[in-house]
Every structure is written in C-alpha cells, then in structure tokens.
Design a protein around this motif. Structure first.
Motif, PDB file in Angstrom:
ATOM      1  N   PHE A   1      34.461   8.532   7.584  1.00  0.00           N
ATOM      2  CA  PHE A   1      33.051   8.413   7.616  1.00  0.00           C
ATOM      3  C   PHE A   1      32.342   9.037   8.762  1.00  0.00           C
ATOM      4  O   PHE A   1      33.008   9.228   9.796  1.00  0.00           O
ATOM      5  N   PRO A   2      30.841   9.324   8.581  1.00  0.00           N
ATOM      6  CA  PRO A   2      30.392  10.147   9.544  1.00  0.00           C
ATOM      7  C   PRO A   2      29.875   9.254  10.674  1.00  0.00           C
ATOM      8  O   PRO A   2      29.932   8.123  10.880  1.00  0.00           O
ATOM      9  N   PHE A   3      30.298  10.028  12.128  1.00  0.00           N
ATOM     10  CA  PHE A   3      30.339   9.475  13.420  1.00  0.00           C
ATOM     11  C   PHE A   3      29.340  10.462  14.112  1.00  0.00           C
ATOM     12  O   PHE A   3      29.138  11.641  13.777  1.00  0.00           O
ATOM     13  N   SER A   4      28.824  10.093  15.300  1.00  0.00           N
ATOM     14  CA  SER A   4      28.294  10.984  16.382  1.00  0.00           C
ATOM     15  C   SER A   4      29.050  11.022  17.425  1.00  0.00           C
ATOM     16  O   SER A   4      29.745  10.067  17.847  1.00  0.00           O
ATOM     17  N   LEU A   5      28.992  12.079  18.275  1.00  0.00           N
ATOM     18  CA  LEU A   5      29.701  12.394  19.280  1.00  0.00           C
ATOM     19  C   LEU A   5      29.595  11.511  20.700  1.00  0.00           C
ATOM     20  O   LEU A   5      30.460  11.052  21.342  1.00  0.00           O
ATOM     21  N   ARG A   6      28.200  10.882  20.292  1.00  0.00           N
ATOM     22  CA  ARG A   6      27.880  10.053  21.135  1.00  0.00           C
ATOM     23  C   ARG A   6      28.761   8.581  21.319  1.00  0.00           C
ATOM     24  O   ARG A   6      28.702   7.845  22.176  1.00  0.00           O
ATOM     25  N   GLN A   7      29.278   8.403  20.158  1.00  0.00           N
ATOM     26  CA  GLN A   7      30.092   7.121  19.978  1.00  0.00           C
ATOM     27  C   GLN A   7      31.480   7.295  20.543  1.00  0.00           C
ATOM     28  O   GLN A   7      32.474   6.149  20.570  1.00  0.00           O
ATOM     29  N   LEU A   8      31.994   8.436  20.968  1.00  0.00           N
ATOM     30  CA  LEU A   8      33.200   8.677  21.578  1.00  0.00           C
ATOM     31  C   LEU A   8      33.324   8.253  23.035  1.00  0.00           C
ATOM     32  O   LEU A   8      32.347   8.120  23.736  1.00  0.00           O
ATOM     33  N   GLU A   9      34.675   7.798  23.318  1.00  0.00           N
ATOM     34  CA  GLU A   9      34.937   7.557  24.867  1.00  0.00           C
ATOM     35  C   GLU A   9      34.378   8.513  25.695  1.00  0.00           C
ATOM     36  O   GLU A   9      33.653   8.177  26.796  1.00  0.00           O
ATOM     37  N   ASP A  10      34.679   9.652  25.734  1.00  0.00           N
ATOM     38  CA  ASP A  10      34.543  10.495  26.516  1.00  0.00           C
ATOM     39  C   ASP A  10      33.401  11.901  25.989  1.00  0.00           C
ATOM     40  O   ASP A  10      33.986  12.604  25.516  1.00  0.00           O
ATOM     41  N   GLU A  11      32.065  11.521  26.069  1.00  0.00           N
ATOM     42  CA  GLU A  11      31.258  12.301  25.117  1.00  0.00           C
ATOM     43  C   GLU A  11      31.520  13.970  25.645  1.00  0.00           C
ATOM     44  O   GLU A  11      31.416  14.742  24.834  1.00  0.00           O
ATOM     45  N   LYS A  12      31.665  14.270  26.942  1.00  0.00           N
ATOM     46  CA  LYS A  12      31.722  15.320  27.494  1.00  0.00           C
ATOM     47  C   LYS A  12      32.947  16.051  26.952  1.00  0.00           C
ATOM     48  O   LYS A  12      33.022  17.280  26.266  1.00  0.00           O
ATOM     49  N   ALA A  13      34.150  15.432  26.702  1.00  0.00           N
ATOM     50  CA  ALA A  13      35.102  15.867  26.499  1.00  0.00           C
ATOM     51  C   ALA A  13      35.188  16.278  24.949  1.00  0.00           C
ATOM     52  O   ALA A  13      35.739  17.287  24.360  1.00  0.00           O
ATOM     53  N   ALA A  14      34.322  15.525  24.356  1.00  0.00           N
ATOM     54  CA  ALA A  14      34.230  15.549  22.790  1.00  0.00           C
ATOM     55  C   ALA A  14      33.606  16.912  22.443  1.00  0.00           C
ATOM     56  O   ALA A  14      33.912  17.680  21.423  1.00  0.00           O
ATOM     57  N   LYS A  15      32.495  17.213  23.361  1.00  0.00           N
ATOM     58  CA  LYS A  15      31.820  18.224  22.980  1.00  0.00           C
ATOM     59  C   LYS A  15      32.705  19.737  23.037  1.00  0.00           C
ATOM     60  O   LYS A  15      32.413  20.675  22.634  1.00  0.00           O
ATOM     61  N   VAL A  16      33.816  19.493  23.916  1.00  0.00           N
ATOM     62  CA  VAL A  16      34.711  20.686  24.011  1.00  0.00           C
ATOM     63  C   VAL A  16      35.666  20.766  22.648  1.00  0.00           C
ATOM     64  O   VAL A  16      35.965  21.708  22.077  1.00  0.00           O
ATOM     65  N   GLY A  17      36.266  19.427  22.509  1.00  0.00           N
ATOM     66  CA  GLY A  17      37.355  19.086  21.709  1.00  0.00           C
ATOM     67  C   GLY A  17      36.798  19.437  20.220  1.00  0.00           C
ATOM     68  O   GLY A  17      37.428  19.976  19.246  1.00  0.00           O
ATOM     69  N   VAL A  18      35.642  19.306  19.882  1.00  0.00           N
ATOM     70  CA  VAL A  18      34.785  19.389  18.567  1.00  0.00           C
ATOM     71  C   VAL A  18      34.883  20.770  17.972  1.00  0.00           C
ATOM     72  O   VAL A  18      35.290  20.983  16.826  1.00  0.00           O
ATOM     73  N   ILE A  19      34.934  21.807  18.932  1.00  0.00           N
ATOM     74  CA  ILE A  19      34.603  22.997  18.550  1.00  0.00           C
ATOM     75  C   ILE A  19      35.952  23.653  17.761  1.00  0.00           C
ATOM     76  O   ILE A  19      35.852  24.095  16.501  1.00  0.00           O
ATOM     77  N   GLU A  20      36.958  23.415  18.204  1.00  0.00           N
ATOM     78  CA  GLU A  20      38.439  23.699  17.652  1.00  0.00           C
ATOM     79  C   GLU A  20      38.405  22.923  16.150  1.00  0.00           C
ATOM     80  O   GLU A  20      38.929  23.429  15.375  1.00  0.00           O
ATOM     81  N   CYS A  21      38.116  21.658  16.250  1.00  0.00           N
ATOM     82  CA  CYS A  21      38.280  20.815  15.160  1.00  0.00           C
ATOM     83  C   CYS A  21      37.494  21.241  13.962  1.00  0.00           C
ATOM     84  O   CYS A  21      37.767  21.272  12.655  1.00  0.00           O
ATOM     85  N   VAL A  22      36.291  21.817  14.292  1.00  0.00           N
ATOM     86  CA  VAL A  22      35.281  22.184  13.197  1.00  0.00           C
ATOM     87  C   VAL A  22      35.801  23.656  12.805  1.00  0.00           C
ATOM     88  O   VAL A  22      35.785  23.978  11.494  1.00  0.00           O
ATOM     89  N   ARG A  23      36.294  24.404  13.798  1.00  0.00           N
ATOM     90  CA  ARG A  23      36.710  25.800  13.438  1.00  0.00           C
ATOM     91  C   ARG A  23      38.173  25.641  12.437  1.00  0.00           C
ATOM     92  O   ARG A  23      38.202  26.308  11.555  1.00  0.00           O
ATOM     93  N   GLY A  24      38.834  24.592  12.758  1.00  0.00           N
ATOM     94  CA  GLY A  24      39.928  24.521  12.008  1.00  0.00           C
ATOM     95  C   GLY A  24      39.824  23.576  10.633  1.00  0.00           C
ATOM     96  O   GLY A  24      40.771  23.456   9.841  1.00  0.00           O
ATOM     97  N   GLY A  25      38.668  23.228  10.617  1.00  0.00           N
ATOM     98  CA  GLY A  25      38.230  22.575   9.340  1.00  0.00           C
ATOM     99  C   GLY A  25      38.854  21.104   9.213  1.00  0.00           C
ATOM    100  O   GLY A  25      38.519  20.356   8.095  1.00  0.00           O
ATOM    101  N   VAL A  26      39.284  20.592  10.102  1.00  0.00           N
ATOM    102  CA  VAL A  26      39.599  19.048  10.095  1.00  0.00           C
ATOM    103  C   VAL A  26      38.516  18.147  10.196  1.00  0.00           C
ATOM    104  O   VAL A  26      38.658  16.971   9.939  1.00  0.00           O
ATOM    105  N   LEU A  27      37.302  18.746  11.087  1.00  0.00           N
ATOM    106  CA  LEU A  27      36.132  18.111  10.931  1.00  0.00           C
ATOM    107  C   LEU A  27      34.904  19.010  10.493  1.00  0.00           C
ATOM    108  O   LEU A  27      34.832  20.040  10.462  1.00  0.00           O
ATOM    109  N   ARG A  28      33.939  18.132   9.560  1.00  0.00           N
ATOM    110  CA  ARG A  28      32.970  18.784   9.050  1.00  0.00           C
ATOM    111  C   ARG A  28      31.772  18.461   9.847  1.00  0.00           C
ATOM    112  O   ARG A  28      31.509  17.341  10.299  1.00  0.00           O
ATOM    113  N   GLN A  29      30.986  19.309  10.399  1.00  0.00           N
ATOM    114  CA  GLN A  29      29.653  19.298  10.960  1.00  0.00           C
ATOM    115  C   GLN A  29      28.353  19.265  10.122  1.00  0.00           C
ATOM    116  O   GLN A  29      28.623  20.081   9.167  1.00  0.00           O
ATOM    117  N   TYR A  30      27.683  18.233  10.257  1.00  0.00           N
ATOM    118  CA  TYR A  30      26.387  18.265   9.809  1.00  0.00           C
ATOM    119  C   TYR A  30      25.096  18.904  10.827  1.00  0.00           C
ATOM    120  O   TYR A  30      24.682  18.162  11.777  1.00  0.00           O
TER     121      TYR A  30
END
Length: 413
Positions: free
Chosen positions: A293-322
C-alpha cells in the motif's frame, strides 16, 4: 499452512471480505472527517499528514484485536495544495518543503485510507481553506462540477444487468438490455457536466480495480485519456473499485512538477537483487510496515537514508513512485475518491467523502442536458424499501437535487 492460504476466498462472495472492506471504510471516513476539521490557513501540511497517519494507526489498532491479520494504513495521509492533482506529502528533511502551509481560499485535496487484512478503503475530499457557509464564484463552479461529475460517473459504472431503474416495466427491461457505457462514452458524458460549469476533466484521471493487497489491478478506466493512454475493462458484479474524479478550472492538462521530490511510493511484485544496504533496508521496512500500500518516505525510521535507498528500489522496479503532478496552468483542481463494491443490487459506496450540501454553492451555471439529468435521476443501488424512494424531481430542478440520490445504496447481506 500454505494450503489454508491457497483456499481462502478473497472475493465479495465471502461475507468476511465485505465486512473487512466496510471496517476499513468506517475508519477511513472517520479519519477523513477529523483531518478535514484541522484544515485552516497557515496549517503545516506535514504536521497534518503525521496527525492523520497517527489517527489511522490508532483506529485500525482497535479492530480485530488478537487476530493474526495485517491492518493499518491503506494510503498514507496526503494533502495537496490548490493546483496539485496527485497526492502530496512533503518530507521533514527537505527544509523548504517542510515549511509548506495552507493558504486562505485555496482548494486542498485530502486523501487517505485504511486496510484490514489486505482489503483497502481509500477516500479523498476537496476542501476550501477558510471556506464559509456559502461559496460563490469560480470555486462554486469547481465544487459543483466535481460533485455532479462524480455522481454521474458512479451511475455510468453500474453494469446494466443490475442497474436499479425507475419508470415502467418496459423502460426497466430496456435499460437492463442496453450495452455498458464504453470508456469513451463515459468521458463524453462527463464532459457535458464539466462544460456546464466552464471546467474540464483532469487529463488521464484513472479509476482502478481493487483486489486483495492490490489497488491497481488488471482493469482500469481512464477519463480524458492523454495521447497513447488507454484503459482496460469495465466493472462487473463482485468487484471493488477505487473511483476517482478530478476537475480543473483550467484546461485539465497536466504537468510534472519538476522541483518537487517524489515522496509517495508503493511496493510492486517485481523481483530485483538490490545491491545497496540502504536499499535492502528500505525495502524490508516497507514490506513489514506497509505491504503493497502507498506510503511516504516521511513514515520511515530514517528519512534521509530512505531518500538514498529509494533510488535503486525505483530503478529496479521493486517500488513504484508517484510523481507530483499539477494543473499545467497552475489552476485550482478538485478531486474526489470513493471505494465502491459492484454487487447484484448495483453499487455500494464502501468509503466516500462526506455528502455535499449543494445549496451552499452559489452560481448561475447549471446542467441543462436532458440526457445527463435523466441519468443523474437514477439510483446507483437497490434498497430494501424502493417503494419509498420513487419520488421524481422535475428536470429543471434536477441539477440542484441530484445528490439526493446518494442515499440510494445497496444493502449487501
């Protein structure tokens, strides 16, 4: 254990499924009402979103206690400013975005949802910041156009075979025998409503089929589709849909807001071997907390680390970005979102925005098209006391009274 899971019936044929949808819907509507009450000039968007999410978690925690099922946020709380179309949820670590507040007189869109055992109920309402008991001018046009377009859309989505109708027996048989409206026909009819108020449908507004743990299933209806965009399929009995309506005071054309970070995501069923530790940690946390289900990066424990990790997740298709999308000319946009069930009795509104008091919106514009007025006159679902609901309105008054048909919901056992 695997056999038990495989035999679970997740369709509406299982009464437990409908119960869970309705439970999630009750929570979503309650939280939406609360968040709407917090809307005022200078209110901070992040603070409102955080409070909304906390309330969603608190309310879902109260139900199905002791049951080993997933439950929680089905769509994080988002609050989109005037010209924004897509759900917007800024980050605390983006200093400028974090300071975003609501402005007096702007139209904001509140979207959120709850899920119980993977069955989501999502709602969205549009609110005028600082709005009084009476709204006039172009804002009145926008709210009325959105309301009536949404009411018309729901009626166009009812399969003819189960569509409740008024009139003679012959007229009812004729209505049941007609073919379903095509997606092109749906758009054309909706444009008659929006044009009556000098507004436009938002380009490529998409209505999705919902399934267990899925808010973007194999079928979708696309309104005012952009170039190269096409929907697939129409509603059938036994299905649950997320119904969105978007109307703009501008042309309805859209643009991606390039200077706004994409913060809203959801997990896909794609498999990809993530290489970065931050990416793997992010995906693990997302899977555990939010499922698909849709979530915001602000809901994660380490928001700054999430901003880095999300790049590969989106590129690899495991996360969809809106991506953040807005009206091309920065004109105000209103949106509504309801979760509905298509049953043998028509359509049941599982989760919906609050009922609209059309009398508070003052404008000289009105719907005059007889075909549209006749469709708006129809209920969307049968009730156990249809005989008490046969009073008809005169066509000249229909545009001002069509919302009365909102009460025509089906009572699915």
């Amino acid at each position: 254990m695997a056999e038990d899971t495989a035999t679970v019936d997740y369709t509406l044929a299982n009464p437990d499924t409908l119960t869970k949808y309705k439970t999630a819907a009750t929570i979503a509507e309650k939280v939406l009402k609360e968040v709407s009450g917090w809307i005022k000039a200078d209110a901070n968007i992040i603070e409102l979103c955080d409070r909304g999410d906390k309330l969603l978690e608190e309310e879902t925690a109260k139900v199905y206690k002791g049951k080993k099922i997933s439950k929680g946020i089905g769509h994080c709380t988002t609050i989109s400013p005037s010209s924004y179309i897509t759900p917007y949820t800024p980050l605390k670590s983006d200093v400028e975005e974090a300071a975003t507040t609501l402005k007096e007189g702007e139209v904001v869109k509140i979207q959120l949802g709850a899920q119980i055992d993977g069955f989501p109920a999502i709602v969205c309402d549009s609110v005028l910041v600082g709005g009084s008991d009476e709204v006039s001018g172009r804002e009145a046009d926008l709210f009325l156009a959105t309301h009536y377009a949404n009411e018309l859309l729901l009626r166009l989505m009812v399969p003819p075979s189960v569509a409740p109708t008024t009139g003679t027996e012959e007229e009812q048989k004729k209505a049941a025998a007609r073919k379903p409206y095509t997606q092109s026909q749906i758009t054309q009819l909706l444009e008659k409503v929006t044009s009556a108020y000098d507004t436009n449908l938002v380009e490529s507004t998409t209505i999705w089929l919902f399934e267990h743990n899925e808010i973007e299933a194999k079928k979708k209806i696309i309104l005012a589709p952009g170039e190269g965009v096409k929907g697939e399929g129409l509603p059938e009995v036994g299905e649950v849909w997320g119904v969105e309506m978007g109307v703009s005071l501008g042309s309805g054309k859209v643009k991606t807001v390039d200077n706004k970070r994409t913060t809203l995501h959801r997990r896909t069923d794609q498999r990809y071997a993530l290489k970065r530790p931050t990416s793997r940690a992010l995906l693990s946390e997302v899977t555990k907390k939010f499922g698909t289900f849709p979530f915001s990066l602000r809901q994660l424990e380490d928001e700054k680390a999430a901003k880095v990790g999300v790049i590969e997740c989106v590129r690899g298709g495991v996360l969809r970005q809106y991506e953040v999308v807005a009206d091309k000319n920065n004109e105000p946009v209103a949106r509504l979102f309801s979760t509905i069930a298509v049953t043998k009795n028509g359509i049941t509104r599982l989760a919906q925005p609050p009922a609209v008091d059309v009398s508070k919106y003052k404008t000289d514009k009105k719907i005059t098209d007889e075909e549209i007025l006749k469709i708006l006159e129809q209920p969307i679902g049968k009730t156990s006391s249809n005989k008490n609901r046969k009073k008809k309105k005169k066509p000249a008054k229909k545009a001002a009274a069509a919302d009365g048909a909102e009460e025509e919901e089906s009572d699915e056992e």
